[in-house]
Motif scaffolding. Structure first.
Motif, PDB file in Angstrom:
ATOM      1  N   PRO A  11      10.267   2.378  30.764  1.00 52.27           N
ATOM      2  CA  PRO A  11      10.020   1.725  29.466  1.00 52.27           C
ATOM      3  C   PRO A  11      10.696   0.347  29.378  1.00 52.27           C
ATOM      4  O   PRO A  11      10.144  -0.583  28.794  1.00 52.27           O
ATOM      5  CB  PRO A  11      10.630   2.705  28.453  1.00 52.27           C
ATOM      6  N   GLU A  12      11.858   0.212  30.003  1.00 52.39           N
ATOM      7  CA  GLU A  12      12.558  -1.073  29.998  1.00 52.39           C
ATOM      8  C   GLU A  12      11.787  -2.116  30.800  1.00 52.39           C
ATOM      9  O   GLU A  12      11.694  -3.286  30.397  1.00 52.39           O
ATOM     10  CB  GLU A  12      13.978  -0.911  30.567  1.00 52.39           C
ATOM     11  N   GLY A  13      11.224  -1.713  31.924  1.00 53.77           N
ATOM     12  CA  GLY A  13      10.416  -2.623  32.729  1.00 53.77           C
ATOM     13  C   GLY A  13       9.156  -3.046  32.012  1.00 53.77           C
ATOM     14  O   GLY A  13       8.721  -4.197  32.092  1.00 53.77           O
ATOM     15  N   ARG A  14       8.563  -2.116  31.298  1.00 59.05           N
ATOM     16  CA  ARG A  14       7.360  -2.409  30.503  1.00 59.05           C
ATOM     17  C   ARG A  14       7.686  -3.415  29.392  1.00 59.05           C
ATOM     18  O   ARG A  14       6.939  -4.358  29.166  1.00 59.05           O
ATOM     19  CB  ARG A  14       6.813  -1.117  29.926  1.00 59.05           C
ATOM     20  N   VAL A  91      13.110 -12.599  33.271  1.00 52.93           N
ATOM     21  CA  VAL A  91      13.161 -11.575  32.223  1.00 52.93           C
ATOM     22  C   VAL A  91      13.314 -10.226  32.906  1.00 52.93           C
ATOM     23  O   VAL A  91      12.568  -9.911  33.833  1.00 52.93           O
ATOM     24  CB  VAL A  91      11.880 -11.593  31.355  1.00 52.93           C
ATOM     25  N   ILE A  92      14.295  -9.449  32.443  1.00 52.70           N
ATOM     26  CA  ILE A  92      14.576  -8.153  33.050  1.00 52.70           C
ATOM     27  C   ILE A  92      14.902  -7.146  31.956  1.00 52.70           C
ATOM     28  O   ILE A  92      15.481  -7.510  30.931  1.00 52.70           O
ATOM     29  CB  ILE A  92      15.726  -8.270  34.081  1.00 52.70           C
ATOM     30  N   GLY A  93      14.504  -5.904  32.153  1.00 54.74           N
ATOM     31  CA  GLY A  93      14.777  -4.844  31.189  1.00 54.74           C
ATOM     32  C   GLY A  93      16.068  -4.123  31.521  1.00 54.74           C
ATOM     33  O   GLY A  93      16.480  -4.050  32.667  1.00 54.74           O
ATOM     34  N   SER A  94      16.709  -3.588  30.487  1.00 56.63           N
ATOM     35  CA  SER A  94      17.960  -2.871  30.673  1.00 56.63           C
ATOM     36  C   SER A  94      18.015  -1.667  29.755  1.00 56.63           C
ATOM     37  O   SER A  94      17.473  -1.694  28.656  1.00 56.63           O
ATOM     38  CB  SER A  94      19.141  -3.801  30.366  1.00 56.63           C
ATOM     39  N   LYS A  95      18.682  -0.633  30.212  1.00 56.75           N
ATOM     40  CA  LYS A  95      18.912   0.518  29.341  1.00 56.75           C
ATOM     41  C   LYS A  95      20.408   0.640  29.085  1.00 56.75           C
ATOM     42  O   LYS A  95      21.230   0.142  29.859  1.00 56.75           O
ATOM     43  CB  LYS A  95      18.358   1.792  29.951  1.00 56.75           C
ATOM     44  N   VAL A 123      16.127  -7.614  28.041  1.00 53.48           N
ATOM     45  CA  VAL A 123      15.495  -6.935  26.904  1.00 53.48           C
ATOM     46  C   VAL A 123      15.686  -5.428  27.052  1.00 53.48           C
ATOM     47  O   VAL A 123      15.870  -4.912  28.147  1.00 53.48           O
ATOM     48  CB  VAL A 123      13.994  -7.260  26.789  1.00 53.48           C
ATOM     49  N   LYS A 124      15.656  -4.749  25.917  1.00 52.10           N
ATOM     50  CA  LYS A 124      15.735  -3.289  25.898  1.00 52.10           C
ATOM     51  C   LYS A 124      14.444  -2.734  25.344  1.00 52.10           C
ATOM     52  O   LYS A 124      13.799  -3.375  24.513  1.00 52.10           O
ATOM     53  CB  LYS A 124      16.902  -2.832  25.027  1.00 52.10           C
ATOM     54  N   ALA A 125      14.107  -1.536  25.770  1.00 49.82           N
ATOM     55  CA  ALA A 125      12.933  -0.871  25.233  1.00 49.82           C
ATOM     56  C   ALA A 125      13.250  -0.415  23.805  1.00 49.82           C
ATOM     57  O   ALA A 125      14.382  -0.067  23.482  1.00 49.82           O
ATOM     58  CB  ALA A 125      12.556   0.325  26.090  1.00 49.82           C
TER      59      ALA A 125
END
Length: 128
Positions: A11-14, A91-95, A123-125
């Motif tokens: 979800p973070e990658g999305r 841009v990278i996702g993080s949990k 960014v976070k999901a």
């Protein structure tokens, strides 16, 4: 100018893909999707799967996908690919992780933040 999105199937990658696509559109920049796979080799099937994931999320938005093996260092591979494509933003996702989790496992996001020569948007999901 290029916005590079480090994407995976979480979800973070999305969410990184959604925000990166929006940022590229806002800036009028090219969008490059970076997918680093935990393998020694990338197949045509892997590339097709990444293209399908991106199209599912972004629709008809124009993008270029770079799919590469991580070589045992996911963060290093992301930073190297961002440099290769001339990214002006990553841009990278993080949990969310506990302090103990960060200590024991390290953090790809942290390494990208520290090693990347261009600005990084984390960014976070959304909570669901």
């Amino acid at each position: 100018m290029t916005v590079a999105v480090a994407m995976n199937s979480t979800p973070e990658g999305r969410e990184a893909l959604v925000k990166g696509g929006a940022e590229a559109q806002l800036r009028g920049d090219a969008l490059v999707v970076l997918s680093v796979l935990d393998s020694d080799e990338v197949t045509a099937t892997d590339r097709e799967a990444v293209d399908a994931q991106v199209r599912e999320v972004l629709g008809d938005v124009e993008f270029t996908a770079r799919v590469e093996p991580d070589g045992g260092d996911e963060a290093g591979a992301i930073v190297d690919l961002a440099a290769e494509v001339g990214a002006t933003l990553v841009v990278i996702g993080s949990k969310r992780r506990s302090a103990v989790g960060k200590f024991l496992m390290g953090s790809t996001v942290q390494r990208v933040l520290l090693d990347c020569p261009v600005p990084v948007l984390v960014v976070k999901a959304a909570d669901r």
